[in-house]
Design an enzyme around this catalytic site. Sequence first.
Site, PDB file in Angstrom:
ATOM      1  N   ALA A   1      -7.543   5.476  -6.141  1.00 40.84           N
ATOM      2  CA  ALA A   1      -8.665   4.535  -6.129  1.00 40.84           C
ATOM      3  C   ALA A   1      -9.914   5.136  -6.750  1.00 40.84           C
ATOM      4  CB  ALA A   1      -8.958   4.086  -4.696  1.00 40.84           C
TER       5      ALA A   1
ATOM      6  N   SER B   1      -5.258  10.785   0.827  1.00 44.31           N
ATOM      7  CA  SER B   1      -3.884  10.779   0.334  1.00 44.31           C
ATOM      8  C   SER B   1      -3.815  10.085  -1.018  1.00 44.31           C
ATOM      9  CB  SER B   1      -2.953  10.107   1.350  1.00 44.31           C
ATOM     10  OG  SER B   1      -3.388   8.787   1.613  1.00 44.31           O
TER      11      SER B   1
ATOM     12  N   GLY C   1      -3.105   6.993  -2.211  1.00 41.38           N
ATOM     13  CA  GLY C   1      -3.773   5.723  -2.461  1.00 41.38           C
ATOM     14  C   GLY C   1      -5.267   5.883  -2.666  1.00 41.38           C
ATOM     15  N   GLU C   2      -5.904   6.659  -1.802  1.00 42.30           N
ATOM     16  CA  GLU C   2      -7.344   6.892  -1.925  1.00 42.30           C
ATOM     17  C   GLU C   2      -7.670   7.672  -3.196  1.00 42.30           C
ATOM     18  OE1 GLU C   2      -5.544   7.447   0.734  1.00 42.30           O
ATOM     19  OE2 GLU C   2      -6.374   6.165   2.318  1.00 42.30           O
ATOM     20  N   MET C   3      -6.815   8.651  -3.515  1.00 45.77           N
ATOM     21  CA  MET C   3      -7.053   9.445  -4.720  1.00 45.77           C
ATOM     22  C   MET C   3      -6.983   8.581  -5.973  1.00 45.77           C
ATOM     23  SD  MET C   3      -4.952  12.732  -6.157  1.00 45.77           S
ATOM     24  CE  MET C   3      -3.567  11.717  -6.688  1.00 45.77           C
TER      25      MET C   3
END
EC number: 2.4.99.12
Length: 439
Positions: A70, A64, A66-68
């Site tokens: 990061a 999602s 946040g991970e993207m």
Amino acid sequence: MSALARIALTAYRWAGVAAFPCAGLFLSIRAAKGKEDRTRKLERVGYASADRPRGPLVWVHAASVGEMMAVTALMRELRRCDINVLLTTGTTTSAQIAGDRLQDGVIHQYVPVDALPGVRRFLDYWHPDLMIGVESEIWPTTLQELHDRQIPQILVNARLSDRSFARWQRHPTVAASLFSKLAMVVAQSDLDAERFRDLGAWPVSMSGNIKVDTDAPACDSALLASYERQIGHRKAWAAISTAEGEEKIAAMVHRALKAHMGQLTVVVPRHPDRADAIEAMLIEQGLVVARRSRDDRITPETDVFLGDSIGEMGLYLRLTDIAFAGRSLIKDGGGSNPLEPAVLGCAVLSGPHVENFRESYQKLVRHGAARVVRDAETLAKAVHFLMNNHVVRHKMADSGMEAVQDMRGALTSTIKAMEPYINPLTVKARLEPKKAAGE
């Protein structure tokens, strides 16, 4: 692999095959609820909507937003090495932000469901040389298929929450069978690294949290100036990445302080599609609401500015210097990323349930940059105290920026750990012509 693990994983694999014909109906139902992109549903069953470029390609999967965000810097480094990047995500929000922000040479697709027909179709078309997963994404069928094709899978910024670790521990043979197939794990913390080793992953290293090395969220300077003029001299605080129930707590805090402070409360829900329900609740509480999605003006009568837009956290955090990070006052919430408000100079407040960001909060608290509250009452007291204590508030903000600076370096460590896999692809990329396959 033990017989029990083999039976369990085989059953999972063939259950996916059996259920795959229903995937179209399932995705249509999700699309009707706004959880899938109607125009790109075929990507979720492995059909590509973009050309596969010639040359080495690294598949990066981020579940999602946040991970993207990061791994944005990591993808930038891969592009500097002339390596093509295929980014997959699972949410419409992440797809929208990817379309707006990703650099040239990064192709976005929706991740295929973890069923053999879709996964095989996806891999047959894209032929990735390497797969990089982010944080804790483990999909058994995809992992097995990558392993069978001798495509290394690396897990970066890896973490295991208390709940996930306990769940895997109940099935140790299955966990060992899956985690041992990972080519490498680069963990966020020593605790996460130890947990991955316990579950059978090897080799495992620790880099820190690469979210610390991401750029501060940007915003439109003209838009920011406009809202600052509208707010004027009023004090403001923000409740960001809130989960259901926390918006009501923010409303309680606002009502408790309004008579004394006359403040503006900024509420940014984790899921903007809940904005209608949140607005109705706030109005029921007797509060005047302005919504970002409607371009409502903030007037002296506005109680709550509802940040229901996508990708504008940089705007909301720049309107205040006190931020409560949500998903932390609800049990099993896991917390939300405190690094964004800290790097933008906010004093950070949080509830006690921050298991997913434990290491970051520990460092911020040690630096005096974050404080933990228990409930609506203690949150109201903390907001009131910080609004009335300029010196303390700014000391917390300065300490937060110092803490973030001290925590940097995870991206460099992650790239160094992956060099045995990245360097050969760099050489290959620079020896091959950069044309789309079929040209």
